[in-house]
Scaffold this motif. Structure first.
Motif, PDB file in Angstrom:
ATOM      1  N   GLY A 230       0.819  -1.200   0.000  1.00  0.00           N
ATOM      2  CA  GLY A 230       0.000   0.000   0.000  1.00  0.00           C
ATOM      3  C   GLY A 230       0.851   1.246   0.000  1.00  0.00           C
ATOM      4  N   PRO A 231       0.224   2.431   0.112  1.00  0.00           N
ATOM      5  CA  PRO A 231       0.982   3.684   0.191  1.00  0.00           C
ATOM      6  C   PRO A 231       1.980   3.641   1.335  1.00  0.00           C
ATOM      7  N   ALA A 232       3.189   4.168   1.098  1.00  0.00           N
ATOM      8  CA  ALA A 232       4.288   4.004   2.054  1.00  0.00           C
ATOM      9  C   ALA A 232       3.957   4.565   3.435  1.00  0.00           C
ATOM     10  N   THR A 233       3.452   5.777   3.488  1.00  0.00           N
ATOM     11  CA  THR A 233       3.176   6.381   4.793  1.00  0.00           C
ATOM     12  C   THR A 233       2.084   5.622   5.539  1.00  0.00           C
ATOM     13  N   ALA A 234       1.095   5.107   4.803  1.00  0.00           N
ATOM     14  CA  ALA A 234       0.010   4.363   5.447  1.00  0.00           C
ATOM     15  C   ALA A 234       0.514   3.050   6.028  1.00  0.00           C
ATOM     16  N   VAL A 235       1.371   2.351   5.286  1.00  0.00           N
ATOM     17  CA  VAL A 235       1.903   1.074   5.781  1.00  0.00           C
ATOM     18  C   VAL A 235       2.739   1.297   7.031  1.00  0.00           C
ATOM     19  N   PHE A 236       3.482   2.411   7.087  1.00  0.00           N
ATOM     20  CA  PHE A 236       4.310   2.683   8.258  1.00  0.00           C
ATOM     21  C   PHE A 236       3.482   3.204   9.433  1.00  0.00           C
ATOM     22  N   ASP A 237       2.542   4.097   9.165  1.00  0.00           N
ATOM     23  CA  ASP A 237       1.764   4.720  10.242  1.00  0.00           C
ATOM     24  C   ASP A 237       0.639   3.837  10.759  1.00  0.00           C
ATOM     25  N   ASP A 238       0.032   3.049   9.858  1.00  0.00           N
ATOM     26  CA  ASP A 238      -1.123   2.242  10.241  1.00  0.00           C
ATOM     27  C   ASP A 238      -1.059   0.880   9.552  1.00  0.00           C
ATOM     28  N   PRO A 239      -0.095   0.043   9.919  1.00  0.00           N
ATOM     29  CA  PRO A 239       0.069  -1.262   9.258  1.00  0.00           C
ATOM     30  C   PRO A 239      -1.153  -2.141   9.442  1.00  0.00           C
ATOM     31  N   GLU A 297      -4.222 -20.998   4.540  1.00  0.00           N
ATOM     32  CA  GLU A 297      -3.246 -20.276   3.736  1.00  0.00           C
ATOM     33  C   GLU A 297      -3.887 -18.974   3.268  1.00  0.00           C
ATOM     34  N   VAL A 298      -3.355 -17.856   3.731  1.00  0.00           N
ATOM     35  CA  VAL A 298      -3.976 -16.550   3.488  1.00  0.00           C
ATOM     36  C   VAL A 298      -3.314 -15.871   2.295  1.00  0.00           C
ATOM     37  N   THR A 299      -4.128 -15.323   1.402  1.00  0.00           N
ATOM     38  CA  THR A 299      -3.616 -14.565   0.265  1.00  0.00           C
ATOM     39  C   THR A 299      -3.956 -13.092   0.446  1.00  0.00           C
ATOM     40  N   LEU A 300      -3.323 -12.242  -0.355  1.00  0.00           N
ATOM     41  CA  LEU A 300      -3.573 -10.808  -0.267  1.00  0.00           C
ATOM     42  C   LEU A 300      -5.028 -10.496  -0.593  1.00  0.00           C
ATOM     43  N   ALA A 301      -5.608  -9.610   0.209  1.00  0.00           N
ATOM     44  CA  ALA A 301      -6.979  -9.169  -0.017  1.00  0.00           C
ATOM     45  C   ALA A 301      -7.068  -7.683   0.302  1.00  0.00           C
ATOM     46  N   GLY A 302      -7.978  -6.993  -0.351  1.00  0.00           N
ATOM     47  CA  GLY A 302      -8.126  -5.567  -0.140  1.00  0.00           C
ATOM     48  C   GLY A 302      -8.593  -5.231   1.261  1.00  0.00           C
ATOM     49  N   VAL A 303      -7.983  -4.182   1.847  1.00  0.00           N
ATOM     50  CA  VAL A 303      -8.393  -3.714   3.175  1.00  0.00           C
ATOM     51  C   VAL A 303      -8.736  -2.231   3.121  1.00  0.00           C
ATOM     52  N   ALA A 310      -2.345  -9.841   3.817  1.00  0.00           N
ATOM     53  CA  ALA A 310      -2.543 -11.288   3.885  1.00  0.00           C
ATOM     54  C   ALA A 310      -2.659 -11.701   5.344  1.00  0.00           C
ATOM     55  N   CYS A 311      -3.686 -11.200   6.008  1.00  0.00           N
ATOM     56  CA  CYS A 311      -3.928 -11.523   7.428  1.00  0.00           C
ATOM     57  C   CYS A 311      -5.416 -11.755   7.629  1.00  0.00           C
ATOM     58  N   LEU A 312      -5.772 -12.844   8.296  1.00  0.00           N
ATOM     59  CA  LEU A 312      -7.171 -13.163   8.553  1.00  0.00           C
ATOM     60  C   LEU A 312      -7.866 -12.096   9.398  1.00  0.00           C
ATOM     61  N   ARG A 313      -7.092 -11.372  10.205  1.00  0.00           N
ATOM     62  CA  ARG A 313      -7.689 -10.436  11.155  1.00  0.00           C
ATOM     63  C   ARG A 313      -7.461  -8.963  10.764  1.00  0.00           C
ATOM     64  N   ALA A 314      -7.008  -8.751   9.540  1.00  0.00           N
ATOM     65  CA  ALA A 314      -6.618  -7.392   9.132  1.00  0.00           C
ATOM     66  C   ALA A 314      -7.755  -6.389   9.180  1.00  0.00           C
ATOM     67  N   THR A 315      -8.990  -6.840   8.979  1.00  0.00           N
ATOM     68  CA  THR A 315     -10.114  -5.899   8.922  1.00  0.00           C
ATOM     69  C   THR A 315     -10.914  -5.831  10.221  1.00  0.00           C
TER      70      THR A 315
END
Length: 325
Positions: A230-239, A297-303, A310-315
């Motif tokens: 994702g956008p760099a600042t978003a991944v760092f600030d809100d992974p 086995e988790v694949t990338l999904a939109g959040v 790729a996390c079951l609990r990301a949302t």
């Protein structure tokens, strides 16, 4: 059309060791993509795969497209023309990459003479321009690598990578061996070159804070796969993946209250590529893992907001991916 596109890239080393397992990435014209992750996650393997620098024993699947052309479908003659002139690499250890018994001016001139078919005088003029461009006086062309500091050698490596005017620059942890002040100078230099020359760049690092300040987008890798993008600042600030959160917490921002109690690392080590755990490969080290993580086995999904994880609990709402609610 993307300058660089990886489609389902898979790299397996001798002994059936899967170093990269189905990576999809793209870099647009003028874009800076960061790739983050611990040692052994597959970052440098991707770097070497782009220009076919992997050992002969490595098996490569999927596609690597440079301006739409498959690198692994090129003849050696075509590949030789593409290297330097279309895409080039700045390696991690400048001292090991430079020839210790040749003056740096001659080393920078070599690809210019090979690819541009210019006279020696014109090549020397181009060398002087390149050294000035990376912040070194032209007279340093007469020096040998051992006569330069670490930061100066890294600038020479950047000049060397720019020698033939490539569209894509790949920087594989270019500041790892440098002190903090010199690291900042080199990163500022790379950022300005990307802007001034209209380059695309892939910047590889284990330091999310570096990537967050330089890159447009970031892909976080673990066990040979991208686990968040994702956008760099978003991944760092809100992974949105617990591994990304651990990387961000390992490099806190001084004075930022959110990082005061951040973890400084992870227990254990990344899994050996030849012996990956079932389910999500991160689950043995994950602070928020549940039983399902060990079998799914988790694949990338939109959040949301152009991000994938790729996390079951990301949302899950109200969940702190660092392990605290």
């Amino acid at each position: 059309m993307s300058v660089l596109e990886l489609r389902d890239l898979r790299v397996t080393y001798a002994g059936d060791v899967p170093a990269v397992r189905g990576v999809d990435l793209s870099v647009a014209a003028g874009e800076v993509l960061g790739i983050a992750g611990e040692s052994g996650c597959g970052k440098s393997t991707i770097t070497n795969a782009v220009l076919r620098l992997l050992p002969r024993s490595a098996e490569v699947g999927g596609q690597v497209l440079l301006d739409g052309e498959d690198v692994y479908g090129m003849s050696f003659g075509r590949l030789r023309a593409v290297r330097w002139a279309q895409a080039s690499i700045v390696f991690q250890g400048a001292l090991h990459s430079l020839n210790a018994v040749q003056r740096i001016g001659r080393q920078i001139a070599e690809p210019i003479l090979l690819h541009s078919k210019v006279s020696r005088r014109e090549a020397d003029k181009r060398v002087a321009e390149l050294l000035e461009q990376v912040g070194l006086p032209a007279r340093r062309a007469r020096d040998y690598p051992h006569q330069l500091s670490g930061g100066q050698r890294q600038r020479v490596m950047i000049a060397l990578a720019l020698a033939c005017g490539p569209r894509l620059l790949i920087a594989d942890e270019p500041t790892t061996a440098l002190d903090v002040m010199v690291q900042a100078q080199v990163l500022d230099l790379l950022s300005s070159l990307v802007k001034d020359l209209g380059l695309s760049m892939v910047l590889i690092s284990h330091d999310l804070s570096v990537l967050g300040s330089v890159c447009d987008r970031v892909a976080v890798m673990y066990a040979g796969r991208v686990v968040e993008q994702g956008p760099a600042t978003a991944v760092f600030d809100d992974p949105r993946h617990p591994y990304s959160a651990a990387l961000a917490g390992a490099f806190p921002r001084i004075g930022d209250e959110r990082f005061r109690y951040s973890p400084r690392g992870l227990p254990g080590d990344p899994p050996f590529p030849g012996d990956l755990p079932g389910g999500c490969p991160f689950h043995p080290r994950c602070p928020i893992a549940v039983d399902l993580c060990a079998t799914t086995e988790v694949t990338l999904a939109g959040v949301g907001d152009g991000r994938t994880s790729a996390c079951l609990r990301a949302t899950e709402r109200g969940l702190d991916l660092r392990g605290a609610r």
